[in-house]
Design a protein around this motif. Structure first.
Motif, short mmCIF file in Angstrom:
data_model
loop_
_atom_site.label_atom_id
_atom_site.label_comp_id
_atom_site.label_asym_id
_atom_site.label_seq_id
_atom_site.Cartn_x
_atom_site.Cartn_y
_atom_site.Cartn_z
N ASN A 90 1.85 8.86 9.30
CA ASN A 90 2.89 8.60 8.31
C ASN A 90 4.16 9.40 8.54
O ASN A 90 5.14 9.24 7.81
N PHE B 27 -0.24 3.53 11.00
CA PHE B 27 0.44 2.25 11.17
C PHE B 27 0.33 1.86 12.63
O PHE B 27 0.44 2.72 13.53
N GLN C 16 -2.10 4.19 2.76
CA GLN C 16 -1.83 4.04 4.19
C GLN C 16 -1.96 5.38 4.88
O GLN C 16 -1.34 6.36 4.49
N ALA D 176 -1.29 -2.16 8.95
CA ALA D 176 -1.41 -0.93 8.17
C ALA D 176 -2.88 -0.52 8.18
O ALA D 176 -3.77 -1.36 7.98
N LEU E 267 -5.60 1.75 6.26
CA LEU E 267 -5.73 2.32 4.93
C LEU E 267 -7.07 3.04 4.78
O LEU E 267 -8.06 2.68 5.44
N SER F 136 0.83 -1.20 0.00
CA SER F 136 0.00 0.00 0.00
C SER F 136 0.86 1.25 0.00
O SER F 136 1.88 1.32 0.68
N PRO G 47 1.74 4.78 1.16
CA PRO G 47 1.40 5.67 2.25
C PRO G 47 1.16 7.08 1.74
O PRO G 47 1.66 7.49 0.70
#
Length: 254
Positions: free
Chosen positions: A95, A69, A66, A58, A60, A2, A4
C-alpha cells in the motif's frame, strides 16, 4: 471500494521472519493470515469495447482491507493478437507502492495444451521476491481434461499440486457455485489449502470478465510457501479463466 490499509501491518513472529529471511518486510503480513481474496478490477474500456486491457487486481485480507495491489505489464500487440499466449509480468506492490513480489510468464506460440502440459506447451509463472530473487515457480502439468498445476521451490523441489474440475464454468443459469482447485502435497494424499473462483453475482460475472478468487492456507505455513501459492492462483487465472474469456466461454482451453 475496498479500504486499503494505510500503514502495512507488521504482525511478525520472530521465527516466521527468520524463515522468510530476505523477503520484503511488508510481505511478512502474510505470516498471520490463513486466507486472502483477490479481486480483478473492472475495466470500463474493456467492458464497452471488448478491447483487451492490462489486468489489475486488489489483494484483500478477510476483513475486506486491501493489503496488496497487482498490475499486469504486457505488450499491447500480444494482448490484441495472441492474448492467451502473451508474455507478461505481474507486479505486486504494497500500500506504499513498493514492489514486494513479481510473477513472470514468457510468450509461447503454444500454451495450455492438455496432452503436453509438461512439455513444449508448458505454461509457467516464475515467482520472485524481492525482484531478482527467485522463490520458485508454478507450472502446468499433463492434464488430459482437468487443469493441473505444480508448485516448485527455488531448488526445483515439488511442493504442492493443484487439480481443477473437468468443467470449470459459472453462469447465471444455475452454475453459481465456487470453482475449487484443492491444493495438496505432491502425493495427493493431504489437502493443505484451496483456490476458489467465487461467483461475483449476475451482473459482474455475466457482463464483465472481472474474476474473484479466495485462497486459503494454514496460518502457520511459511511466507515463502504462501507467496508461491499466490503465484498458483494467478496461474489458474491465466491458464483457465483468461482462456475461457478469449474463447468466449467455450471451454478452458486445456
Amino acid at each position: 471500494m475496498s479500504a486499503p490499509i494505510s500503514n502495512q501491518p507488521q504482525q511478525m513472529q520472530m521465527g516466521v521472519v527468520q524463515q522468510g529471511g530476505g523477503l520484503p518486510p511488508s510481505l511478512q503480513y502474510l505470516a498471520g493470515l490463513d486466507q486472502i481474496i483477490v479481486k480483478q478490477k473492472i475495466e470500463a474500456l474493456e467492458v464497452l469495447t471488448g478491447f483487451e486491457t492490462r489486468n489489475r487486481y486488489a489483494v484483500l485480507n478477510n476483513q475486506g482491507q486491501q493489503i496488496f495491489f497487482v498490475q499486469e505489464e504486457s505488450s499491447l500487440c500480444e494482448r490484441c493478437f495472441c492474448p492467451m499466449n502473451r508474455g507478461l509480468t505481474l507486479h505486486m506492490t504494497d500500500n506504499n507502492s513498493q514492489e514486494v513480489m513479481q510473477f513472470r510468464r514468457e510468450f509461447k506460440f503454444c500454451t495450455g495444451c492438455c496432452w503436453c502440459g509438461e512439455g513444449c506447451c508448458n505454461m509457467q509463472f516464475t515467482v520472485e521476491s524481492p525482484v531478482g530473487r527467485q522463490l520458485g515457480s508454478v507450472r502446468t502439468g499433463d492434464s488430459k481434461c482437468k487443469a493441473h498445476m505444480k508448485v516448485y521451490d527455488a531448488s526445483d523441489k515439488h511442493m504442492f499440486t493443484l487439480w481443477g474440475p473437468c468443467c470449470p464454468c459459472q453462469c447465471v443459469c444455475g452454475c453459481t457455485d465456487d470453482i475449487n482447485f484443492p491444493i495438496t502435497d505432491p502425493s495427493l494424499t493431504t489437502q493443505v489449502g484451496n483456490v476458489a473462483k467465487q461467483w461475483r453475482g449476475c451482473c459482474v460475472d455475466t457482463f464483465t470478465d472481472a474474476d474473484q478468487f479466495c485462497l486459503t492456507f494454514p496460518a502457520d505455513m511459511t511466507v515463502e510457501c504462501k507467496a508461491l501459492l499466490i503465484g498458483a492462483l494467478f496461474l489458474a487465472e491465466f491458464y483457465v479463466f483468461e482462456q475461457q474469456k478469449n474463447n468466449n466461454g467455450g471451454g478452458a482451453g486445456y
